[in-house]
Design a protein around this motif. Structure first.
Motif, PDB file in Angstrom:
ATOM      1  N   LEU A 221      -7.746  -2.377   5.436  1.00  0.00           N
ATOM      2  CA  LEU A 221      -6.870  -1.655   6.561  1.00  0.00           C
ATOM      3  C   LEU A 221      -5.442  -1.649   5.874  1.00  0.00           C
ATOM      4  O   LEU A 221      -5.030  -2.788   5.059  1.00  0.00           O
ATOM      5  CB  LEU A 221      -6.727  -2.771   7.778  1.00  0.00           C
ATOM      6  N   PRO A 222      -4.797  -0.852   6.458  1.00  0.00           N
ATOM      7  CA  PRO A 222      -3.179  -0.952   6.274  1.00  0.00           C
ATOM      8  C   PRO A 222      -2.610  -1.849   7.040  1.00  0.00           C
ATOM      9  O   PRO A 222      -3.035  -2.189   8.052  1.00  0.00           O
ATOM     10  CB  PRO A 222      -2.743   0.567   6.469  1.00  0.00           C
ATOM     11  N   PRO A 223      -1.299  -2.034   6.860  1.00  0.00           N
ATOM     12  CA  PRO A 223      -0.506  -3.160   7.477  1.00  0.00           C
ATOM     13  C   PRO A 223      -0.153  -2.833   8.996  1.00  0.00           C
ATOM     14  O   PRO A 223      -0.445  -3.441   9.762  1.00  0.00           O
ATOM     15  CB  PRO A 223       0.910  -3.446   6.825  1.00  0.00           C
ATOM     16  N   THR A 224      -0.119  -1.448   9.064  1.00  0.00           N
ATOM     17  CA  THR A 224       0.163  -0.931  10.408  1.00  0.00           C
ATOM     18  C   THR A 224      -0.981  -1.269  11.322  1.00  0.00           C
ATOM     19  O   THR A 224      -0.968  -1.609  12.504  1.00  0.00           O
ATOM     20  CB  THR A 224       0.547   0.736  10.457  1.00  0.00           C
TER      21      THR A 224
ATOM     22  N   GLN B 206       6.054  -5.033  13.254  1.00  0.00           N
ATOM     23  CA  GLN B 206       5.439  -4.276  11.990  1.00  0.00           C
ATOM     24  C   GLN B 206       5.708  -4.687  10.810  1.00  0.00           C
ATOM     25  O   GLN B 206       4.981  -4.847   9.737  1.00  0.00           O
ATOM     26  CB  GLN B 206       5.313  -2.827  12.428  1.00  0.00           C
ATOM     27  N   ASN B 207       7.109  -4.448  10.399  1.00  0.00           N
ATOM     28  CA  ASN B 207       7.697  -4.841   9.083  1.00  0.00           C
ATOM     29  C   ASN B 207       7.323  -6.154   8.695  1.00  0.00           C
ATOM     30  O   ASN B 207       7.155  -6.322   7.352  1.00  0.00           O
ATOM     31  CB  ASN B 207       9.337  -4.799   8.977  1.00  0.00           C
ATOM     32  N   THR B 208       7.352  -7.151   9.624  1.00  0.00           N
ATOM     33  CA  THR B 208       6.856  -8.402   9.170  1.00  0.00           C
ATOM     34  C   THR B 208       5.381  -8.572   8.583  1.00  0.00           C
ATOM     35  O   THR B 208       5.234  -9.287   7.597  1.00  0.00           O
ATOM     36  CB  THR B 208       7.031  -9.462  10.603  1.00  0.00           C
ATOM     37  N   ILE B 209       4.782  -7.999   9.457  1.00  0.00           N
ATOM     38  CA  ILE B 209       3.322  -7.933   9.159  1.00  0.00           C
ATOM     39  C   ILE B 209       3.139  -7.385   7.700  1.00  0.00           C
ATOM     40  O   ILE B 209       2.471  -7.763   6.759  1.00  0.00           O
ATOM     41  CB  ILE B 209       2.437  -7.474  10.110  1.00  0.00           C
TER      42      ILE B 209
ATOM     43  N   MET C 225       1.617  -9.068   4.321  1.00  0.00           N
ATOM     44  CA  MET C 225       0.469  -8.898   3.781  1.00  0.00           C
ATOM     45  C   MET C 225       0.740  -8.529   2.212  1.00  0.00           C
ATOM     46  O   MET C 225       0.075  -8.794   1.373  1.00  0.00           O
ATOM     47  CB  MET C 225       0.020  -7.452   4.355  1.00  0.00           C
ATOM     48  N   ASN C 226       2.098  -8.074   1.792  1.00  0.00           N
ATOM     49  CA  ASN C 226       2.334  -7.615   0.350  1.00  0.00           C
ATOM     50  C   ASN C 226       2.479  -9.373  -0.350  1.00  0.00           C
ATOM     51  O   ASN C 226       1.936  -9.650  -1.300  1.00  0.00           O
ATOM     52  CB  ASN C 226       3.806  -7.184   0.420  1.00  0.00           C
ATOM     53  N   VAL C 227       3.158 -10.273   0.602  1.00  0.00           N
ATOM     54  CA  VAL C 227       3.232 -11.741  -0.005  1.00  0.00           C
ATOM     55  C   VAL C 227       1.797 -12.181  -0.450  1.00  0.00           C
ATOM     56  O   VAL C 227       1.706 -13.055  -1.284  1.00  0.00           O
ATOM     57  CB  VAL C 227       4.133 -12.554   0.745  1.00  0.00           C
TER      58      VAL C 227
END
Length: 95
Positions: free
Chosen positions: A25-28, A45-48, A52-54
């Motif tokens: 799934l995408p972060p959004t 949303q930016n935090t998630i 997820m990238n981290v």
């Protein structure tokens, strides 16, 4: 590791099918479900997306589609949730 990291990993693990297929799934979408639908987090949303990238950099998530940014949980992510990996064994996932 923080509350958002654990929630993301647990949510993606729960989506694994009985046949063992891990849903990407995408972060959004992850944010929408964890924050808006389930109410288990109060994060932007930016935090998630950033977390997820981290988690991907720590090999707890796998980025399955670079262009669209889809992620799924890895064996290492499942091992972390099962208590088989300590946070200190992950390097520094907050960098």
């Amino acid at each position: 590791m923080n509350e958002a990291d654990d929630a993301v990993l647990e949510y993606l693990q729960e989506l694994e099918t009985e046949a063992g297929h891990r849903i990407a799934l995408p972060p959004t979408t992850v944010w929408f479900n964890l924050v808006e639908e389930l109410g288990v987090l109060d994060r932007s949303q930016n935090t998630i997306s950033r977390r997820m990238n981290v988690l991907s950099e720590a090999d707890l998530l796998e980025k399955t589609d670079e262009k669209r940014g889809y992620y799924r949980i890895t064996d290492r992510g499942i091992a972390y949730l099962a208590g088989e990996l300590e946070a200190k064994e992950l390097g520094n996932p907050d960098e």
